[in-house]
Design a protein around this motif. Structure first.
Motif, mmCIF file in Angstrom:
data_model
loop_
_atom_site.group_PDB
_atom_site.id
_atom_site.type_symbol
_atom_site.label_atom_id
_atom_site.label_comp_id
_atom_site.label_asym_id
_atom_site.label_seq_id
_atom_site.Cartn_x
_atom_site.Cartn_y
_atom_site.Cartn_z
ATOM 1 N N SER A 81 52.191 -18.500 -81.082
ATOM 2 C CA SER A 81 51.444 -17.283 -81.211
ATOM 3 C C SER A 81 49.964 -18.141 -82.059
ATOM 4 O O SER A 81 48.990 -17.522 -82.128
ATOM 5 N N ALA A 82 49.834 -19.062 -82.669
ATOM 6 C CA ALA A 82 49.115 -19.960 -83.062
ATOM 7 C C ALA A 82 47.608 -19.875 -82.183
ATOM 8 O O ALA A 82 46.782 -19.696 -82.013
ATOM 9 N N GLY A 85 46.208 -16.970 -81.273
ATOM 10 C CA GLY A 85 46.334 -16.173 -82.752
ATOM 11 C C GLY A 85 44.185 -17.606 -83.143
ATOM 12 O O GLY A 85 43.515 -16.543 -82.877
ATOM 13 N N ARG A 86 44.348 -18.578 -82.167
ATOM 14 C CA ARG A 86 42.852 -19.195 -82.036
ATOM 15 C C ARG A 86 42.447 -18.410 -80.735
ATOM 16 O O ARG A 86 41.004 -18.553 -81.231
ATOM 17 N N SER A 89 40.630 -15.091 -82.269
ATOM 18 C CA SER A 89 39.757 -15.503 -83.498
ATOM 19 C C SER A 89 38.078 -16.054 -83.352
ATOM 20 O O SER A 89 37.456 -15.529 -84.047
ATOM 21 N N ASN A 105 42.385 -13.186 -91.275
ATOM 22 C CA ASN A 105 43.682 -14.284 -90.528
ATOM 23 C C ASN A 105 43.975 -14.572 -92.065
ATOM 24 O O ASN A 105 45.737 -15.144 -91.856
ATOM 25 N N LEU A 108 47.254 -11.826 -92.634
ATOM 26 C CA LEU A 108 48.090 -12.191 -91.747
ATOM 27 C C LEU A 108 48.620 -13.453 -91.893
ATOM 28 O O LEU A 108 50.305 -13.369 -91.556
ATOM 29 N N ILE A 131 53.619 -13.733 -86.340
ATOM 30 C CA ILE A 131 52.460 -12.920 -87.415
ATOM 31 C C ILE A 131 52.173 -14.563 -87.537
ATOM 32 O O ILE A 131 51.115 -13.919 -87.948
ATOM 33 N N PHE A 134 49.831 -16.762 -85.694
ATOM 34 C CA PHE A 134 48.562 -15.344 -85.450
ATOM 35 C C PHE A 134 48.036 -16.257 -86.668
ATOM 36 O O PHE A 134 46.227 -16.109 -86.162
ATOM 37 N N GLY A 135 48.061 -16.407 -87.711
ATOM 38 C CA GLY A 135 47.528 -16.200 -89.318
ATOM 39 C C GLY A 135 46.597 -17.293 -88.875
ATOM 40 O O GLY A 135 45.888 -17.972 -88.894
ATOM 41 N N GLY A 138 44.748 -18.962 -86.424
ATOM 42 C CA GLY A 138 42.369 -18.526 -86.329
ATOM 43 C C GLY A 138 42.296 -19.052 -87.915
ATOM 44 O O GLY A 138 40.921 -19.510 -87.569
#
Length: 487
Positions: A81-82, A85-86, A89, A105, A108, A131, A134-135, A138
């Motif tokens: 998810s990272a 997310g990147r 973002s 970010n 999140l 979650i 993702f944060g 980004g």
């Protein structure tokens, strides 16, 4: 192109030259340091968050009956998810701005940490980790892009590199100690919940303080928002983000601007010439470096246990090796000010390869293993940090956030499969398999870097132009003393 809409020729644009001159004239002020501090605090806790599953894993296994596969799956979710997310973002950051995405970010990340602390079961913990991923993903890529755009050509490498000093250097080194502190203060079967909760609270404070961080002047200028860009440059020059009675100076003028609206960013440009020739080689390079680093980080405690040491002793030895990470990240930030990017990356990759080979050929006792392991980690973080410095300089402002995000997302993706390959090699060949793979990956890294352009001292909008091409004219206008100070 957004920058080219200001004037005919991107890198030779009068507004771009004015912007580079303004950054050089302003230098590094207290406002820059305040921005750095706020961004680095968030990145430090991001790094703590990425290490929490490893730190809390034994407690989760004991009290929830999780298997090693379950623990590994939590990490896979986080890194997967990272990476997503990147990418998201980066696309949104090029469209709506760096400041907006930095705040989103971090929010999140905070929400995800709180959700982890309150998760009633494994399934909900998996959702919460997504979650968080993702944060965290980004946050890091936005921070690297943002800091490089706030600074002068000379200092931008150091500023971007400092992100990894906080995240990859001190963050990875201090994460086990931070976990031990929380477990000591809040013992019991819910101690892991306190660990996640403690990571959410400081992030909320950073969200509060980050409302003082402005949008970057480069992004504003690329959108023809010249008045706002001048205000931010004046804030930087004032030395404080909360400057009272701010006087806005006209660093950038609108004399040469056209009436045409700036073009929207198009992420597909990354896959067309000339950018595809930069994106693919550097993405492969960071996949190699991240994959080798995460494999070693994951397997070192297992390697030490296989050598006959206790689990606590193995964790201690792993922390000793990690001390090289802190020094490597700091060294990369310093080199970012003085040395060309490709030279640092090429020499660093060759020495990382040599250090990996030395561990298995010369590591005849624990002291030599620790020594060569720390040296290996030094060059690993030197390379990872230097990539963070290099990536923002490869792309113009209109696609920079997504370009950086794509490259760093490739590194995150490596964390989902390369440690598995290394684990298989360890089962078959022992430590030789792990570090032999790492040595080979850094050889590939060195080759790929040769395919990219040199960016040191070049314009961030057009690599065919020097970053300070207009400085002699400015020097003549401001007098010989000012010129001498800049040299």
């Amino acid at each position: 192109m957004a920058a080219e809409n200001m004037v005919p020729t991107g890198g030779s644009s009068p507004v771009i030259r004015q912007l580079e001159s303004a950054f050089t004239k302003i230098g590094v002020t207290g406002a820059h340091k305040q921005i750095l501090a706020l961004v680095l605090i968030g990145c430090l806790f991001d790094s703590f968050e990425q290490n929490t599953i490893g730190v809390a894993g034994p407690i989760l296994k004991e009290h929830w009956g999780l298997t090693g596969t379950d623990i590994g799956f939590l990490n896979t979710i986080t890194f997967g998810s990272a990476a997503i997310g990147r990418l998201l973002s980066g696309i949104l950051g090029d469209r709506y701005g760096r400041r907006v995405m930095l705040t989103i970010n971090l929010l999140l990340f905070t929400i995800g940490s709180a959700a982890c602390a309150m998760a009633p079961n494994f399934t909900m913990l998996c959702f919460a980790r997504a979650i968080v991923g993702f944060g965290v993903g980004g946050e890091i890529s936005t921070a690297v892009t943002m800091l490089s755009e706030f600074c002068s050509p000379k200092f931008r490498g150091t500023a971007a590199g400092l992100v990894n000093v906080g995240a990859g250097g001190f963050g990875n080194f201090l994460a086990p100690a931070f976990g031990l502190l929380i477990f000591t203060l809040f013992p019991g079967e819910n101690s892991w919940r306190w660990l996640f909760a403690s990571l959410a609270l400081p992030a909320l404070l950073v969200v509060f303080y980050r409302r003082f961080v402005p949008e970057t002047p480069r992004f504003l200028a690329s959108k023809n928002r010249i008045g706002e860009a001048n205000k931010v440059l004046s804030i930087l020059a004032s030395g404080s983000l909360k400057s009272r009675n701010l006087v806005v100076h006209e660093y950038l003028t609108t004399d040469h601007m056209t009436d045409e609206a700036p073009e929207k960013s198009d992420w597909r440009e990354l896959f067309r010439a000339p950018f595809i020739g930069r994106t693919i080689p550097v993405a492969i390079a960071i996949l190699m470096s991240y994959g080798a680093q995460l494999s070693v980080l994951t397997l070192m405690p297992v390697i030490f246990v296989s050598m006959g040491y206790t689990l606590s002793g193995s964790l201690l030895y792993s922390m000793i090796i990690q001390s090289g990470s802190v020094l490597g990240a700091i060294a990369a930030s310093m080199f970012g000010y003085y040395l060309p990017r490709k030279k640092v990356l090429t020499v660093g990759a060759a020495l990382a390869c040599l250090a990996a080979v030395s561990i298995v050929t010369l590591g005849t006792n624990i002291y030599l293993v620790l020594l060569f392991g720390a040296i290996f980690q030094f060059f690993v973080l030197l390379l990872n940090t230097s990539i963070w410095i290099y990536a923002p300089e490869l792309f113009p402002t209109r696609i920079r956030a997504f370009g950086v995000a794509l490259i760093l997302a490739t590194g995150s993706a490596a964390g989902s499969f390369v440690p598995t390959i290394s684990g298989m090699l360890f089962d078959s060949y022992g430590m030789v398999g792990v570090f032999g793979l790492a040595a080979g990956m850094y050889a590939v890294f060195a080759f790929c870097i040769q395919l990219g352009p040199e960016t040191y001292g070049r314009s961030m909008e057009d690599l065919s132009q020097p970053a300070e091409a207009d400085q002699p004219k400015v020097a003549q206008q401001q007098g010989p003393v000012a010129a001498e100070l800049r040299t």
